[in-house]
Design an enzyme around this catalytic site. Structure first.
Site: not given
Ligand SMILES: *[C@@H]1O[C@H](CO)[C@@H](O)[C@H](O)[C@H]1NC(C)=O
Ligand SMILES: *[C@@H]1O[C@H](CO)[C@@H](O)[C@H](O)[C@H]1NC(C)=O
Ligand SMILES: *[C@@H]1O[C@H](CO)[C@@H](O)[C@H](O)[C@H]1NC(C)=O
Length: 295
Positions: A113, A115, A117
């Protein structure tokens, strides 16, 4: 719920699905990345809409106190550059999280993953860009950044570059984070599970803003974030090499150039506000993740 409207700066062309179809048919520049053909809605579809923002097709994600919304790429990728332009929630966005990330599917225990954010804030206070990287199911590699512009005033381009030697995160073409492939030193790196891109808008008022002290002001809902120009560029191997994963070990094809190294240095000195590798409260010399002593 208040009606969802496109941002004031763009033509108010919130279309029905039929009109959207017609708009696509008459669209002249078919080479421009268009959101609608590349992505699909995953949840909160009733809180989203596509609209024409100038020449580009944009997608609005929204969040109210009942639900947020989420899209994902139709395709899965293995070594790719994904770019998307995002315009974050204007005004009071405390407690909200707007994301763009890539993630592999089952099995979860060994998932990969990448990310990004965007943690909202009260009006006038800065967003935090929170990043993390999971390889083989293990994350805990958080780095956070302040942006050097107001990400709610206009669209900016956020990119994930994933090749066999590096994962890079870029903002407007400037590298802010590099995760190097140190597999030969025993550090896992995503090399075989394909990943899909996701974008979402959700509420995390328990922790997102000022450590959870500031909650979401739901009287400001719906909160809306805009995405456009989703663009995918597959990794190009050297001549004679079948795909990027087959690139010879000694190849310099993916080495970072001087500009990238300088950008990373500048961001680290000026814009980085948290780095797991220097978190001596959380880790000490014996428990520091291995890559922190290698890069
Ligand atoms: C997509 O990204 C590639 C590589 O960065 C770039 O050359 C191309 O112009 C972009 N395409 C669009 C439509 O933005
Ligand atoms: C919000 O603003 C405060 C005060 O400037 C800052 O400390 C914090 O890092 C900002 N971002 C978030 C996500 O809390
Ligand atoms: C730091 O190292 C000591 C041993 O030197 C250990 O007892 C302690 O639990 C470690 N702290 C953390 C946060 O891992």
């Amino acid at each position: 719920m208040a009606p969802l409207l496109p941002p004031a700066s763009s033509p108010k062309l919130c279309r029905s699905w039929l009109l959207l179809g017609l708009a696509l048919l008459v669209a002249v520049d078919l080479s421009a990345a268009d959101m609608y053909s590349e992505i699909e809605l995953v949840w909160g579809a009733s809180r989203t809409f596509f609209f024409m923002d100038g020449d580009s097709e944009a997608l609005a994600l929204s969040l109210d106190q009942w639900q947020g919304s989420c899209f994902r790429s139709r395709e899965k990728y293995l070594y790719v550059q994904v770019d998307v332009e995002i315009k974050l929630i204007e005004g009071d966005s405390a407690g909200t999280v707007c994301t763009i990330y890539m993630i592999s599917e089952d099995p979860w225990e060994i998932h990969d993953e990448i990310d990004l954010e965007f943690l909202g804030n009260v009006t006038g206070q800065p967003y935090t860009l929170h990043t993390n990287i999971f390889a083989n199911g293990v994350g805990g590699r958080e780095q956070q950044f302040r942006l050097w512009f107001d990400p709610t005033a206009d669209y900016h381009t956020y990119s994930i570059v994933w090749n066999p030697k590096h994962i890079l995160i870029l903002v407007d073409g400037k590298a802010i984070r590099d995760f190097k492939n140190n597999e030969d030193q025993g550090v896992p790196f995503p090399t075989w599970q394909s990943m899909r891109t996701f974008g979402s808008l959700w509420s995390a008022e328990d922790w997102a803003t000022q450590g959870g002290r500031v909650k979401t002001d739901w009287s400001q809902a719906p909160f809306v974030g805009y995405y456009r120009n989703y663009n995918v560029t597959w990794c190009r191997p050297s001549p004679g090499v079948a795909w990027c994963g087959d690139e010879p070990k000694g190849s310099t094809r993916f080495d970072l150039d001087q500009k990238t190294l300088a950008d990373l240095q500048w961001v680290r000195s000026n814009q980085m506000i948290y780095n797991y590798c220097t978190d001596t409260v959380r880790f000490n010399a014996t428990t520091l993740p291995k890559e922190c002593t290698l890069q």
